[in-house]
Design a protein around this motif. Structure first.
Motif, PDB file in Angstrom:
ATOM      1  N   SER A  21      62.152  34.268  32.786  1.00 31.40           N
ATOM      2  CA  SER A  21      63.645  33.820  32.976  1.00 31.40           C
ATOM      3  C   SER A  21      64.171  33.316  31.606  1.00 31.40           C
ATOM      4  O   SER A  21      65.115  33.296  31.389  1.00 31.40           O
ATOM      5  N   ALA A  22      63.220  32.339  31.244  1.00 29.80           N
ATOM      6  CA  ALA A  22      63.645  31.595  29.818  1.00 29.80           C
ATOM      7  C   ALA A  22      64.054  32.628  28.985  1.00 29.80           C
ATOM      8  O   ALA A  22      65.034  32.300  28.027  1.00 29.80           O
ATOM      9  N   ALA A  23      63.275  33.381  28.728  1.00 28.59           N
ATOM     10  CA  ALA A  23      63.352  34.606  27.765  1.00 28.59           C
ATOM     11  C   ALA A  23      64.615  35.226  27.876  1.00 28.59           C
ATOM     12  O   ALA A  23      65.138  35.524  26.855  1.00 28.59           O
ATOM     13  N   GLU A  24      64.930  35.674  28.980  1.00 31.24           N
ATOM     14  CA  GLU A  24      66.216  36.570  29.447  1.00 31.24           C
ATOM     15  C   GLU A  24      67.298  35.623  29.036  1.00 31.24           C
ATOM     16  O   GLU A  24      68.313  36.225  28.401  1.00 31.24           O
TER      17      GLU A  24
ATOM     18  N   ARG B  36      70.022  36.591  26.183  1.00 27.07           N
ATOM     19  CA  ARG B  36      71.686  36.600  26.508  1.00 27.07           C
ATOM     20  C   ARG B  36      72.467  35.683  25.726  1.00 27.07           C
ATOM     21  O   ARG B  36      73.303  35.998  25.401  1.00 27.07           O
ATOM     22  N   LEU B  37      71.791  34.482  25.483  1.00 29.70           N
ATOM     23  CA  LEU B  37      72.553  33.509  24.711  1.00 29.70           C
ATOM     24  C   LEU B  37      72.730  33.980  23.107  1.00 29.70           C
ATOM     25  O   LEU B  37      73.807  33.814  22.568  1.00 29.70           O
ATOM     26  N   ALA B  38      71.756  34.468  22.600  1.00 26.61           N
ATOM     27  CA  ALA B  38      71.632  35.241  21.171  1.00 26.61           C
ATOM     28  C   ALA B  38      72.876  36.243  21.122  1.00 26.61           C
ATOM     29  O   ALA B  38      73.333  36.350  20.243  1.00 26.61           O
ATOM     30  N   GLN B  39      72.868  37.155  22.447  1.00 24.22           N
ATOM     31  CA  GLN B  39      74.002  38.180  22.347  1.00 24.22           C
ATOM     32  C   GLN B  39      75.346  37.454  22.277  1.00 24.22           C
ATOM     33  O   GLN B  39      76.221  38.178  21.645  1.00 24.22           O
ATOM     34  N   LEU B  40      75.398  36.424  23.041  1.00 26.57           N
ATOM     35  CA  LEU B  40      76.666  35.996  23.281  1.00 26.57           C
ATOM     36  C   LEU B  40      77.052  35.336  22.045  1.00 26.57           C
ATOM     37  O   LEU B  40      78.201  35.355  21.515  1.00 26.57           O
TER      38      LEU B  40
END
Length: 790
Positions: free
Chosen positions: A88-91, A95-99
């Protein structure tokens, strides 16, 4: 004619780019366009602000969720729970890197369909607080019409709008209208750019205007939908929209052939950095992570070639004979000793005050014949110079080791010789002697040395005349020019890579990976995951190894000289030399190209005289041409002046047919450099809103820019030339660009500055979309006799 066929074909105007703010010839329409543009930007800015608010909210939500996972820690709970927390932390981190990665160019397009629905297209998808989609991911099926609609087959679209942003601000808009009749009067008033221009043509009273729009539609559609395979040449004169048509083709290909092109990417090559930036402003709508925009001078990683060659040097560097010259220069660095190779090496040494001192030495030798045999074997291997160097060194070191063993009466079996070679290679005098015979070379070293050494040029280029060699010769350390880059590329092919350096890099990477795995094993042992073998240390290390910034296809391709692209677009292709084409073709082994240009505008002395001359060596006739014949941006009055120039410099070529009339009459004025600021101010006042360029002879660029800078600071700064109300550009820098008003300074000097000066002047007088002024101190060239100088 069907209703959709009567709409506009495409657009290309934006607030922040030159030559795009007034398609009609009347002041009323120009003022209306400025009002429409401001109103449209206000509307889209409000939408963009809302989207960024949602992006910020999504970031904060993801950041909070990631922090919560980290706060839960890695200890406690079941093994399954700990693994789930890790995943979950990796996901959340991904996602934060994508945003974070979509901060720039978040939203770049909008489509309106026949049912009155509007859809905004962006780099990711976003929903509002009610779960409604407010931004559609460009890869989603709903976004497909944005990429696949063409004038002849728009599908459900009425309008397509391209949004151009800087940071979080809308700075420009391009409209394309496919069905004018379905737009309400209020929506028509907000059309901007070429959409408004073509809409005005559509409303013309004669049937010919409808025919013109239909012709434009058919021309653009053939270009956009032409197949991926093979080479398509898009030829068109000034104002025919060939560049934007080619970029729409790139969007269409990127979408319809996504699997191929997302892996290999698309390369767009333009003539100048300014032009590359200009066309780069539309690329977010093309899937910018898959597109590399570069000039020929930027195709060698690590080199940005911006200095200018003389016309004579450009012609020689662009000639295919230079491939042989570079090959000969490489061979020239693979040398033999005058006689036997003799090297003094220590036999006995001692330490004095901690320093090794030679007590006794002897001279060992490799015969001239042994060195020649070593060179022959290395050359016949077919390996690049830096790779074949290892074979040469091995053979010569073997000869030296055997001679040393004979002089010392020592054993000389294979193991002994292997050890002796290592000992010899460790000695600086041995390495220096062998480096003199077969050095490791970089492309920059080879080409830089070749062009600054008259003797080296004579040895490598006996087939060039003394005048040609003199044109190439320059001082050591001179800055790189675009004409050097194909030579660097040729050298890189012939030299290859330093295998020893590669092995060292691999060893360092492997050592780093071992350290990461050791750390990962510690993490797994601490968390207990190692006990039940639910995760391997290598897998955890790999996850963390790639946790850094993700490199897009475009970023990886731009850094790799050997990258093979899925498609290449070459704009202003008539400017490329034969050697430049050789460089381009290395990057597209599949030979899938879009070639955009106009032979009548060839300004480079090394440029194309025919498409076949440049393309047939690689495509052997397997290329096709689409010609754009309608000039719908340049007024007839300006094109009449341009036609006179073209008739004088290229009598066999016909300019495109202009469909706009009623513009301001072109004029010529007597003006010295000191008069140009006041003249530019008067022209800006006359156009009301828009951009102006002073197009000057190369030798006068700094002089004119300095005079104008007092009123418009630094107008010659290439990085900002597209943003300023006034730009000072040479004809080469202005190529491919358009401005509302243009002042051509000293046309006679432009004519005389190069063998292609007449073509340069044709380019200069066709950059204006509304007003053309020619400024000179003396007599006008005969080809401009239509303009009475006042």
């Amino acid at each position: 004619m069907g209703r959709r066929q009567s709409g506009t074909a495409r657009s290309g105007a934006r607030e922040h780019t030159p030559g795009r703010s007034g398609p009609d010839s009347t002041a009323e329409h120009t003022a209306g366009q400025g009002t429409a543009l401001r109103e449209a930007i206000r509307t889209e800015q409000a939408r963009l602000t809302r989207l960024y608010h949602r992006l910020d909210a999504a970031r904060e939500h993801t950041r909070t969720a990631l922090a919560a996972e980290h706060a839960r820690g890695g200890a406690g709970g079941t093994h399954q729970a700990r693994l789930e927390r890790d995943v979950s932390a990796a996901e959340h981190a991904r996602r934060l890197a994508q945003l974070d990665g979509v901060e720039h160019g978040l939203c770049f397009g909008r489509i309106d369909d026949t049912d009155g629905e509007t859809c905004y297209i962006g780099r990711i998808g976003l929903r509002d607080t009610d779960g409604e989609i407010i931004l559609t991911d460009w890869r989603a099926p709903a976004a497909r019409p944005f990429y696949t609609a063409t004038p002849a087959d728009p599908g459900p679209l009425v309008r397509r709008r391209h949004l151009h942003t800087r940071d979080r601000t809308v700075v420009g808009i391009d409209d394309e209208v496919f069905d004018l009749d379905r737009l309400g009067e209020g929506e028509r008033r907000t059309l901007v750019g070429e959409a408004a221009l073509l809409a005005s043509l559509r409303r013309g009273r004669t049937g010919r205007m409808s025919q013109v729009v239909a012709t434009i539609q058919a021309e653009q559609d053939r270009v956009i939908r032409s197949g991926l395979a093979g080479a398509l040449v898009v030829e068109g004169g000034p104002g025919t929209g060939k560049t934007v048509a080619a970029l729409h083709r790139a969007a269409y290909l990127l979408y319809t052939h996504r699997d191929v092109l997302s892996r290999r990417g698309v390369l767009v090559v333009g003539p100048t950095a300014l032009f590359a930036r200009y066309i780069g402003q539309v690329l977010p709508s093309l899937g910018e992570t898959d597109v590399v925009v570069a000039t020929v001078g930027e195709l060698h990683p690590g080199v940005r070639a911006t200095a200018a060659d003389t016309p004579a040097a450009a012609v020689v560097k662009g000639d295919l004979r230079m491939a042989g010259v570079v090959a000969a220069a490489v061979a020239d660095r693979q040398r033999l000793p005058d006689g036997d190779l003799q090297i003094a090496v220590p036999v006995r040494t001692s330490l004095r005050d901690g320093v090794e001192v030679v007590v006794e030495e002897m001279t060992i030798a490799a015969s001239h014949a042994a060195c020649a045999a070593a060179r022959t074997r290395a050359r016949r291997s077919g390996l690049p110079h830096n790779t074949a160097r290892r074979l040469f060194l091995l053979d010569v070191l073997t000869a030296l080791a055997a001679d040393e063993a004979a002089r010392l009466d020592a054993p000389a079996d294979a193991d002994d010789l292997r050890h002796a070679r290592k000992v010899l290679w460790a000695r600086p005098q041995v390495r220096r002697a062998l480096d003199d015979l077969w050095p490791h070379l970089t492309p920059e070293q080879l080409v830089g040395d070749l062009l600054s050494d008259a003797a080296a040029l004579r040895r490598a280029a006996p087939e060039l005349s003394p005048a040609e060699r003199d044109a190439l010769l320059r001082p050591p350390g001179s800055p790189w020019t675009p004409g050097d880059v194909p030579l660097l590329d040729e050298a890189a092919e012939l030299l290859g890579v330093d295998e020893a350096a590669l092995h060292a890099a691999r060893r360092a990477a492997e050592a780093e990976r071992r350290e990461e795995e050791a750390y990962a094993r510690g993490v797994l042992e601490f968390t207990g995951l190692a006990e039940d073998e639910m995760m391997e240390a290598s897998a955890l290390a790999e996850r963390h190894h790639w946790s850094g910034p993700y490199r897009t296809t475009a970023e990886r391709a731009a850094a790799d000289r050997t990258w093979a692209y899925g498609h290449v677009i070459v704009d202003e292709a008539q400017e490329l030399s034969a050697m430049a084409w050789r460089t381009i073709m290395r990057r597209i082994p599949a030979r899938s190209l879009t070639v955009v240009g106009d032979l009548a505008q060839t300004g480079s002395a090394a440029g194309a005289r025919s498409w076949g001359e440049m393309l047939d060596p690689y495509l052997k006739g397997r290329w096709r041409v689409e010609r754009l014949l309608v000039n719908y941006r340049t007024p007839t009055e300006i094109m009449e002046v341009a036609a006179d120039v073209l008739a004088a410099v290229a009598p066999g070529r016909t300019p495109p047919e202009s469909v706009r009339t009623g513009g301001d009459a072109p004029r010529a004025v007597r003006a010295a450099t000191a008069d140009l600021p006041a003249l530019a101010a008067a022209e800006l006042e006359a156009i009301g809103e828009g951009r102006l360029a002073l197009i000057v002879p190369d030798a006068r660029r700094d002089e004119v820019a300095g005079a104008v800078a007092a009123r418009w600071p630094d107008p010659h700064d290439g990085s900002d030339a597209l943003e300023r109300p006034v730009a000072v550009l040479t004809t080469g820098e202005a190529k491919g660009l358009e401005f509302d008003a243009v002042i051509v300074v000293e046309p006679g000097e432009i004519l005389a500055q190069s063998p292609m000066g007449g073509h340069d002047l044709y380019v200069a007088v066709t950059r204006a979309t509304r007003r053309l002024t020619v400024a000179c101190r003396g007599t006008l060239p005969p080809m401009l006799a239509r303009l009475a100088c006042r």
